[in-house]
Design a protein around this motif. Sequence first.
Motif, short mmCIF file in Angstrom:
data_model
loop_
_atom_site.label_atom_id
_atom_site.label_comp_id
_atom_site.label_asym_id
_atom_site.label_seq_id
_atom_site.Cartn_x
_atom_site.Cartn_y
_atom_site.Cartn_z
N LEU A 1 3.90 1.87 -0.97
CA LEU A 1 4.57 2.17 -2.24
C LEU A 1 3.54 2.61 -3.29
O LEU A 1 3.79 3.49 -4.11
N ASP A 2 2.36 2.00 -3.24
CA ASP A 2 1.32 2.33 -4.22
C ASP A 2 0.73 3.72 -3.98
O ASP A 2 0.32 4.38 -4.94
N TYR A 3 0.70 4.18 -2.73
CA TYR A 3 0.19 5.53 -2.47
C TYR A 3 0.98 6.56 -3.28
O TYR A 3 0.50 7.63 -3.59
N VAL B 1 3.04 5.61 -6.32
CA VAL B 1 3.15 5.40 -7.77
C VAL B 1 1.82 5.09 -8.46
O VAL B 1 1.77 5.02 -9.68
N ASN B 2 0.74 4.94 -7.70
CA ASN B 2 -0.56 4.69 -8.30
C ASN B 2 -0.88 5.74 -9.35
O ASN B 2 -0.64 6.93 -9.16
N THR C 1 0.83 -1.22 0.00
CA THR C 1 0.00 0.00 0.00
C THR C 1 0.86 1.26 0.00
O THR C 1 0.62 2.18 -0.78
#
Lengths: 210, 529
Positions: free
Chosen positions: B365-367, B369-370, B363
């Motif tokens: 990292l995705d916050y 690069v999303n 989560t």
Amino acid sequence: MPLILAADTRDAYSDVERLFLPLGVAVFVVFTLAILFAVWRGRRRAAPSGREKNTPVELAYALVLAVIAAILVTVSFRADDRERSAQAGERVRIHVVAAKWRWRFEYPDQGVVVQGRDGEIPELVVPAGTAVEFDAESLDVDHGFWIPEVRFQRQLFPDRPARFSLTFPEPGVLSSGRCSFYCGLRHQDMRFTVRVLTPDAFRSWAQAAS
Amino acid sequence: MSAVAAPRGGFAALAGSTDHKRVAVRIAVTAAAFFAAGGVMALVMRAELAEPGLQVVSTGTYNALFTMHGSTMIYLVITPFALALGLYLVPLHVGAGQIAGARWVLGGWWLYLIGGLSMYAGFLTRNGAAAATWGGFDPLSNSVNSPGEGMDLWILGVALATAGELLWAACILRTILRHRAPGITMLRIPVFSWAMTVTALMVIFAFPVLIAAMGLLWYERQYGGVFDGPEGPVAYQHLFWFYGHPVVYVMFFPYVGAVAECVATFSGRRFFGYTAMVASLLLFTSLSMSVWAHHMFTIEGVTVKYFSLMSIALVVPAGIEYFDMIATLWGGAIRLTTPMLFALGFLVQFLIGGLTGIWVGSTVLDYHVNNSYFVVAHFHYTLFAGSFFGAMAAIYFWWPKVTGTLLREGLGRLQFALSVVGANVTFFPMFLLGRDGMTRRVADYPADAGWSTLNALSSIGAACIALAMLVFAANVVVSLRRRVPAGDDPWGGHTLEWATRSPPPRGNFADPLPAVRSYAPLLDRGESS
């Protein structure tokens, strides 16, 4: 345990990246070398191996994978918890409004409103080292609030406020925030800059702007 | 195939042959045409992004281009081609003379074709083709924000093409479950056919949800009242991604299966760890239905930890699949034919797509690069550097069976080299751009952002990919004009399709089937004689 003053999303992100990046690179290198070596050696082999399986090795390997997955999940969860951790101390509230294709930043406690207009990029002004509590929503379609320098984004919807808090450690200008969720014709123009001021400078800015 | 020459006249003959091989080839050729269109759109986009500013197209055109590029590749190319491989090969792999529900399969092609043409008809309407992304996310896709027939034609097209794909999957699954020749148990079908089994399961569970979502989106545009209220747009995303994640594996497993067959054949040995592979495919399929909201980590109120846990758990089945592939190579006597080169390219490059998939499964990292170019890089490493390479492995591997002739090896190797260079030069810079803050779905970016060099590099890579495609087209033309007969079994294949003519006759097997005692029946034959 020391009281965490505010969630530092950059630190939380770095903690996870510090584990995931080298591990990912290592796995890539090991697997690629294994493939290349197997091909190089296999081209010289006349008769292939007749072995069809090796159940104990595969089970042990699956167990290792499960342990690795558990470690990755744990590290990632703990960083996520840090980003959401309770905060103490002074805070600044900002209401973010996104609409096709501009931003508005409202400071209810300071009585300041920063309105983006066509052809100019609005500035989000925040104090350094203080928890900034955002309450963000859209007026029309989905938008995304992203400040790459603090490694954080949230999707914004109409009538469904997203609440999150960020800290900006040092004063300075962060090159840009942007809309990260595609929102139609002029999605790419929906940008803003972030100016981080010392708490004193922030107070003077707010007084001058209100 | 004209109506006059066909044994049965009238409408049935006009509709086309119901032979599973001919329908599969028809789907593949249709997918190739859509692939060319989707590829040209990608090239126009890369030309626009090569430098900052707007030079080639307007923002509105760009938005229609990326929407139609994504929609084309997912709904009209990678998914249908993957299923076409199954339609062609599964009956042969299980020793059946025909596919179950042959007329439904042919009907599916018509749905798919009309669906694709419907989507493209949007370009002819006043407001142009759909421009609300391949996801058609409400409220951007509603009648207020996306007026015009282009969006309606897109909805119709997605629903029709998806319905066709659903029919194909159902027929493939029924063929595997009920039409296996005597002696072929479920644990004696080839790895490819197991990959098709799990693919069909995912299609059957996930695709109806998309068809329903398209129906609801159409209703919303006509009458409203479907995605109302604060949770409406979130509900649309749940419905869409409930389809949108399993389809990622629908676009992956058939190619994994094809690569596994290539790896085993050109290693000259049985696929290593067959049972573990089957178990990992089933585990993967089961997890595939529980990860959809990892596309929604940045929405408040989503149970992100559950979806993160399930996504990272995919490390286990994916790791087992890689282990079995590498173990097969490890003891092999390897022949580096063109299909093998593409299979190896798939293994190495997909690894980058898979490892960055774990990355965005976290989560935190995705916050960051999303919805950035990092994600664009990630899924192009899975879909282009992965699935496309798997598709090329499959094409080079089974071309001799389908046409009775060989493709040229020299041109194949040249195409492979250009594809590897092109794929990595195009897509690797996107990881860096995304991590540095470049959002996806933008026609332009600021000149002072420092992204010009990497974008120019990426555009050069795209030109290299285009060149690789031209080499492939040349290979097809040359190989069909000046035919080199392939014989029934040019590669020393392991599975039943190599025991019949090239191309196989109607009814598939003229001679009695060899005895099937394992998932590599033609190797059994060699060992017993």
